[in-house]
Design a protein around this motif. Structure first.
Motif, PDB file in Angstrom:
ATOM      1  N   UNK A 219       0.817  -1.217   0.000  1.00  0.00           N
ATOM      2  CA  UNK A 219       0.000   0.000   0.000  1.00  0.00           C
ATOM      3  C   UNK A 219       0.850   1.266   0.000  1.00  0.00           C
ATOM      4  N   UNK A 220       2.180   1.125   0.078  1.00  0.00           N
ATOM      5  CA  UNK A 220       3.087   2.290   0.095  1.00  0.00           C
ATOM      6  C   UNK A 220       2.630   3.333   1.104  1.00  0.00           C
ATOM      7  N   UNK A 221       2.473   2.957   2.378  1.00  0.00           N
ATOM      8  CA  UNK A 221       1.930   3.897   3.372  1.00  0.00           C
ATOM      9  C   UNK A 221       2.865   5.077   3.626  1.00  0.00           C
TER      10      UNK A 221
ATOM     11  N   UNK B 253       0.943   5.227  -3.346  1.00  0.00           N
ATOM     12  CA  UNK B 253       0.799   4.559  -4.634  1.00  0.00           C
ATOM     13  C   UNK B 253       0.551   5.497  -5.794  1.00  0.00           C
ATOM     14  N   UNK B 254       0.172   4.910  -6.929  1.00  0.00           N
ATOM     15  CA  UNK B 254       0.071   5.653  -8.183  1.00  0.00           C
ATOM     16  C   UNK B 254      -1.138   6.581  -8.272  1.00  0.00           C
ATOM     17  N   UNK B 255      -2.114   6.407  -7.381  1.00  0.00           N
ATOM     18  CA  UNK B 255      -3.289   7.283  -7.437  1.00  0.00           C
ATOM     19  C   UNK B 255      -2.942   8.746  -7.160  1.00  0.00           C
ATOM     20  N   UNK B 256      -1.753   8.988  -6.601  1.00  0.00           N
ATOM     21  CA  UNK B 256      -1.366  10.377  -6.342  1.00  0.00           C
ATOM     22  C   UNK B 256      -1.246  11.188  -7.623  1.00  0.00           C
ATOM     23  N   UNK B 257      -1.114  10.489  -8.764  1.00  0.00           N
ATOM     24  CA  UNK B 257      -0.997  11.181 -10.049  1.00  0.00           C
ATOM     25  C   UNK B 257      -2.367  11.448 -10.683  1.00  0.00           C
TER      26      UNK B 257
ATOM     27  N   UNK C  92      -7.433   9.933  -3.159  1.00  0.00           N
ATOM     28  CA  UNK C  92      -6.116   9.481  -3.598  1.00  0.00           C
ATOM     29  C   UNK C  92      -5.410   8.720  -2.476  1.00  0.00           C
ATOM     30  N   UNK C  93      -5.544   9.234  -1.268  1.00  0.00           N
ATOM     31  CA  UNK C  93      -4.807   8.692  -0.133  1.00  0.00           C
ATOM     32  C   UNK C  93      -5.731   8.469   1.060  1.00  0.00           C
ATOM     33  N   UNK C  94      -6.573   7.426   1.007  1.00  0.00           N
ATOM     34  CA  UNK C  94      -7.479   7.161   2.132  1.00  0.00           C
ATOM     35  C   UNK C  94      -6.711   6.801   3.404  1.00  0.00           C
TER      36      UNK C  94
END
Length: 278
Positions: free
Chosen positions: A201-203, A215-219, A227-229
């Motif tokens: 999950x790349x916390x 993770x990649x949702x930051x883009x 993006x970062x729950x």
């Protein structure tokens, strides 16, 4: 031909250092191969050869056909092979601090750590609230009492900012108990141990000191909280309250729809009960 001894040569000092290490100190992929090599041949039979003394590289790196006719390295052998084995080049291990070598060490050779946590009890009020909104409201009144004078406390409804602050306090407290190791490592810029199931999950800790999914949702163009729950443990009552809240708020949707709606703000993960750790 009577072969009395056999020697092996390798041009990678990093691989050679892995081979001379204890397999238990290495990650699984490399460790399995090191074990095989160590079982087949004695480690003192392995030597390092520099690239400029490696005949195989003449072909792999391309050489003009006219020049290969005059290449003693190709037609014969490296000059050091003409001397007795005791005079072979000595490999000096000086790469233990380089990143490619460290990358394959188990847990990056992190030393054992002892965590001393004081006041490790999660807010007792959580067990006395039957709904997530009620719990958030109670904590919001507590926050107002802490930060404002008596006249301001008794007048006016709770604001969105106060409710948001209460939610962050709640999540931060729960995370401090269930994700102690992860928060400790991230705050000090250290790599998370492989045994931790949050690695995928790349916390990370955001500016609010909340542990969130990376993770990649930051883009993406999604709102920041989507993006970062925020990470929530699955075996605490707060998880049950959040699930029930989203299930009721979206008119009793199914499991997949409830999970999708919930992940716009929270991400539930499987964790061990902190009370079981000694």
């Amino acid at each position: 031909m009577d072969i009395t001894s056999v020697f092996f040569w390798i041009d990678s000092t990093i691989v050679l250092s892995w081979m001379k290490n204890e397999p238990r100190n290495l990650k699984t992929f490399v460790a399995n191969r090191v074990v095989t090599i160590q079982e087949l041949k004695e480690l003192n039979k392995w030597h390092h050869v520099h690239l400029e003394q490696k005949p195989a590289d003449i072909i792999s790196r391309r050489l003009d056909p006219k020049k290969i006719q005059q290449s003693d390295l190709w037609w014969f052998w490296p000059a050091f092979l003409e001397v007795p084995a005791v005079n072979f080049p000595i490999y000096v291990d000086e790469i233990h601090n380089c990143e490619p070598y460290q990358r394959e060490l188990k847990d990056n050779q992190m030393e054992s750590k002892c965590f001393v946590v004081q006041n490790n009890e999660i807010l007792p009020i959580i067990d006395k609230c039957s709904s997530f909104l009620k719990l958030q409201g109670v904590l919001a009144w507590c926050v107002r009492f802490k930060e404002k004078n008596l006249l301001q406390i008794i007048t006016g409804n709770l604001t969105v900012a106060e409710l948001s602050t209460a939610l962050l306090c709640l999540v931060r407290k729960v995370q401090s108990v269930y994700f102690t190791t992860e928060i400790w490592c991230i705050e000090r810029g250290q790599q998370l141990p492989d045994s931790i199931n949050l690695l995928t999950l790349s916390p990370f800790l955001d500016e609010r000191k909340i542990l969130c999914v990376g993770g990649r949702l930051r883009h993406s163009n999604l709102p920041a909280e989507q993006k970062n729950p925020m990470l929530i443990p699955n075996n605490h009552l707060i998880c049950d309250l959040i699930i029930k809240h989203y299930h009721f708020s979206y008119l009793h949707t199914g499991a997949e729809a409830t999970l999708a709606n919930m992940r716009t703000k929270f991400w539930i993960v499987n964790v061990a009960d902190p009370k079981s750790n000694v």
